[in-house]
Enzyme design. Structure first.
Site, PDB file in Angstrom:
ATOM      1  N   GLY A 171       0.932  -1.001  -0.053  1.00  0.00           N
ATOM      2  CA  GLY A 171      -0.064   0.025  -0.051  1.00  0.00           C
ATOM      3  C   GLY A 171       0.733   1.445   0.144  1.00  0.00           C
ATOM      4  O   GLY A 171       0.315   2.456  -0.665  1.00  0.00           O
ATOM      5  N   GLU A 209       4.279   3.996   5.757  1.00  0.00           N
ATOM      6  CA  GLU A 209       2.890   2.967   5.718  1.00  0.00           C
ATOM      7  C   GLU A 209       1.764   4.022   4.821  1.00  0.00           C
ATOM      8  O   GLU A 209       2.105   5.370   5.000  1.00  0.00           O
ATOM      9  CB  GLU A 209       2.413   2.891   7.271  1.00  0.00           C
ATOM     10  CG  GLU A 209       2.775   1.516   7.745  1.00  0.00           C
ATOM     11  CD  GLU A 209       1.980   0.215   7.099  1.00  0.00           C
ATOM     12  OE1 GLU A 209       1.574   0.431   5.871  1.00  0.00           O
ATOM     13  OE2 GLU A 209       2.130  -0.909   7.555  1.00  0.00           O
ATOM     14  N   ASP A 210       1.054   3.378   4.303  1.00  0.00           N
ATOM     15  CA  ASP A 210      -0.173   4.094   3.760  1.00  0.00           C
ATOM     16  C   ASP A 210      -1.198   4.269   4.640  1.00  0.00           C
ATOM     17  O   ASP A 210      -1.648   5.491   4.875  1.00  0.00           O
ATOM     18  CB  ASP A 210      -0.714   3.240   2.606  1.00  0.00           C
ATOM     19  CG  ASP A 210      -1.198   1.874   2.848  1.00  0.00           C
ATOM     20  OD1 ASP A 210      -0.627   1.130   3.828  1.00  0.00           O
ATOM     21  OD2 ASP A 210      -2.051   1.276   2.257  1.00  0.00           O
ATOM     22  N   ASP A 234      -4.313   1.160  11.209  1.00  0.00           N
ATOM     23  CA  ASP A 234      -5.642   0.946  11.636  1.00  0.00           C
ATOM     24  C   ASP A 234      -5.654   0.465  13.052  1.00  0.00           C
ATOM     25  O   ASP A 234      -5.503   1.155  13.983  1.00  0.00           O
ATOM     26  CB  ASP A 234      -6.366   0.129  10.650  1.00  0.00           C
ATOM     27  CG  ASP A 234      -7.913  -0.067  10.632  1.00  0.00           C
ATOM     28  OD1 ASP A 234      -8.269   0.642  11.490  1.00  0.00           O
ATOM     29  OD2 ASP A 234      -8.451  -1.043  10.213  1.00  0.00           O
ATOM     30  N   PHE A 262     -13.778   2.670   4.847  1.00  0.00           N
ATOM     31  CA  PHE A 262     -13.075   1.686   3.788  1.00  0.00           C
ATOM     32  C   PHE A 262     -12.537   2.643   2.579  1.00  0.00           C
ATOM     33  O   PHE A 262     -13.634   2.929   1.871  1.00  0.00           O
ATOM     34  CB  PHE A 262     -13.859   0.270   3.331  1.00  0.00           C
ATOM     35  CG  PHE A 262     -12.950  -0.448   3.084  1.00  0.00           C
ATOM     36  CD1 PHE A 262     -12.186  -0.222   1.785  1.00  0.00           C
ATOM     37  CD2 PHE A 262     -13.034  -1.798   3.431  1.00  0.00           C
ATOM     38  CE1 PHE A 262     -11.330  -1.373   1.187  1.00  0.00           C
ATOM     39  CE2 PHE A 262     -12.249  -2.859   2.862  1.00  0.00           C
ATOM     40  CZ  PHE A 262     -11.327  -2.458   1.868  1.00  0.00           C
ATOM     41  N   VAL A 263     -11.643   2.864   2.707  1.00  0.00           N
ATOM     42  CA  VAL A 263     -11.089   3.672   1.597  1.00  0.00           C
ATOM     43  C   VAL A 263     -10.041   3.173   0.530  1.00  0.00           C
ATOM     44  O   VAL A 263      -8.955   2.303   1.141  1.00  0.00           O
ATOM     45  CB  VAL A 263     -10.406   5.316   1.993  1.00  0.00           C
ATOM     46  CG1 VAL A 263     -11.473   6.029   2.683  1.00  0.00           C
ATOM     47  CG2 VAL A 263      -9.398   5.089   2.830  1.00  0.00           C
ATOM     48  N   ASP A 306      -5.835  -0.613  -1.495  1.00  0.00           N
ATOM     49  CA  ASP A 306      -6.626  -1.525  -2.464  1.00  0.00           C
ATOM     50  C   ASP A 306      -8.028  -2.024  -1.740  1.00  0.00           C
ATOM     51  O   ASP A 306      -8.364  -2.043  -0.608  1.00  0.00           O
ATOM     52  CB  ASP A 306      -5.997  -2.791  -2.825  1.00  0.00           C
ATOM     53  CG  ASP A 306      -5.708  -3.853  -1.650  1.00  0.00           C
ATOM     54  OD1 ASP A 306      -5.596  -3.241  -0.507  1.00  0.00           O
ATOM     55  OD2 ASP A 306      -6.092  -4.963  -1.941  1.00  0.00           O
ATOM     56  N   ARG A 362      -5.375   0.514  -6.313  1.00  0.00           N
ATOM     57  CA  ARG A 362      -4.420   0.852  -5.953  1.00  0.00           C
ATOM     58  C   ARG A 362      -4.006   2.077  -6.957  1.00  0.00           C
ATOM     59  O   ARG A 362      -3.165   3.115  -6.708  1.00  0.00           O
ATOM     60  CB  ARG A 362      -3.075  -0.111  -5.907  1.00  0.00           C
ATOM     61  CG  ARG A 362      -3.348  -0.943  -4.872  1.00  0.00           C
ATOM     62  CD  ARG A 362      -2.169  -1.920  -4.707  1.00  0.00           C
ATOM     63  NE  ARG A 362      -2.436  -3.162  -4.121  1.00  0.00           N
ATOM     64  CZ  ARG A 362      -2.247  -3.268  -2.824  1.00  0.00           C
ATOM     65  NH1 ARG A 362      -2.071  -2.356  -1.968  1.00  0.00           N
ATOM     66  NH2 ARG A 362      -2.262  -4.672  -2.440  1.00  0.00           N
TER      67      ARG A 362
HETATM   68  C1  PRP Z   1      -2.521  -2.130   5.322  1.00  0.00           C
HETATM   69  C2  PRP Z   1      -1.442  -1.053   5.740  1.00  0.00           C
HETATM   70  C3  PRP Z   1      -0.897  -1.724   6.820  1.00  0.00           C
HETATM   71  C4  PRP Z   1      -2.009  -2.328   7.754  1.00  0.00           C
HETATM   72  C5  PRP Z   1      -2.607  -1.311   8.474  1.00  0.00           C
HETATM   73  O1  PRP Z   1      -1.944  -3.277   4.645  1.00  0.00           O
HETATM   74  O2  PRP Z   1      -0.739  -0.932   4.631  1.00  0.00           O
HETATM   75  O3  PRP Z   1       0.155  -2.603   6.580  1.00  0.00           O
HETATM   76  O4  PRP Z   1      -2.966  -2.586   6.595  1.00  0.00           O
HETATM   77  O5  PRP Z   1      -3.615  -2.206   9.309  1.00  0.00           O
HETATM   78  P1  PRP Z   1      -3.540  -2.530  10.915  1.00  0.00           P
HETATM   79  O6  PRP Z   1      -3.021  -1.311  11.505  1.00  0.00           O
HETATM   80  O7  PRP Z   1      -4.857  -3.048  11.129  1.00  0.00           O
HETATM   81  O8  PRP Z   1      -2.613  -3.713  11.000  1.00  0.00           O
HETATM   82  P2  PRP Z   1      -2.596  -4.353   3.748  1.00  0.00           P
HETATM   83  O9  PRP Z   1      -2.852  -5.586   4.686  1.00  0.00           O
HETATM   84  O10 PRP Z   1      -3.882  -4.044   3.418  1.00  0.00           O
HETATM   85  O11 PRP Z   1      -1.820  -5.068   2.791  1.00  0.00           O
HETATM   86  P3  PRP Z   1      -1.290  -3.875   1.383  1.00  0.00           P
HETATM   87  O12 PRP Z   1      -0.550  -2.884   1.839  1.00  0.00           O
HETATM   88  O13 PRP Z   1      -0.581  -5.076   0.726  1.00  0.00           O
HETATM   89  O14 PRP Z   1      -2.669  -3.509   0.806  1.00  0.00           O
END
Ligand code: PRP
Length: 191
Positions: A51, A106-107, A110, A159-160, A166, A172
């Site tokens: 992300g 990070e993107d 959460d 949910f964005v 994604d 993405r």
């Molecule tokens: C997203 C984002 C963080 C994580 C945050 O990754 O990039 O790594 O979720 O969530 P959390 O704080 O609840 O742990 P994702 O699992 O969607 O993978 P991606 O970056 O490959 O899309």
């Protein structure tokens, strides 16, 4: 969202959240702030795949200090295991971070479980410093308190997608961030 080039995405999106210009301007500001803070030091950026790819690409171009970059990828074990904080390292860094000024990018943060795991792994490798920059902070479901030095935008629990984020590996590529239609989240597939 009104950009005709991305009309394919429109049926899946509920509302615009951050347009491309707003994202670009904020990432440039973050780059300027980070550059001020790291003056006289080299930053070693650790991008968390996948992300973060958009923010990393734009942030690196906004940094005016020496920069190196490496990538890490993790995967949760699924929704139930995720609640326990179980995260699996699926791609480790290529280089040692010992003695380096590490900035994890990070993107979105959460629950914080992913970042908590990554910070634990990196701390044990004895970087000179360890900070975090995230494009989006979604504090509504935070389960662990984390030190986040740079935050692009704080968002409510929506949910964005877009700008790296994604839904089932789609969207993405959107240069903006929009809210996904809620009814799609439960559906098995999108065409
Ligand atoms: C997203 C984002 C963080 C994580 C945050 O990754 O990039 O790594 O979720 O969530 P959390 O704080 O609840 O742990 P994702 O699992 O969607 O993978 P991606 O970056 O490959 O899309």
């Amino acid at each position: 969202m009104s950009d005709e080039r991305f009309a394919f995405a429109r049926p899946y999106l509920a509302a615009p959240i951050l347009d491309a210009e707003t994202l670009q301007a904020r990432v440039r500001e973050m780059g300027a702030e980070i550059s001020r803070d790291y003056r006289g030091r080299a930053v070693h950026v650790v991008a968390v795949l996948k992300g973060s790819m958009m923010i990393v690409a734009d942030l690196l171009r906004a940094l005016t200090v020496p920069v190196s970059v490496d990538f890490i990828a993790v995967s949760s074990y699924g929704p139930e295991a995720r609640a326990s904080g179980a995260v699996r390292l699926i791609k480790d860094l290529d280089e040692s971070i010992a003695g380096r000024h590490v900035l994890v990018v990070e993107d979105v943060i959460d629950t914080g479980l992913t970042l908590n795991y990554i910070l634990g792994v990196l701390r044990r490798r004895q970087p000179a410093s360890l900070e975090v920059a995230t494009l989006l902070d979604k504090p509504a479901h935070r389960l662990v308190d984390l030190p986040i030095r740079y935050i692009g935008f704080t968002l409510p629990d929506r949910f964005v997608v877009g700008y790296g984020l994604d839904f089932r590996e789609r969207f993405r590529n959107l240069p903006f961030i929009a809210e996904l239609r809620e009814d799609l989240i439960e559906e098995e597939l999108i065409e």
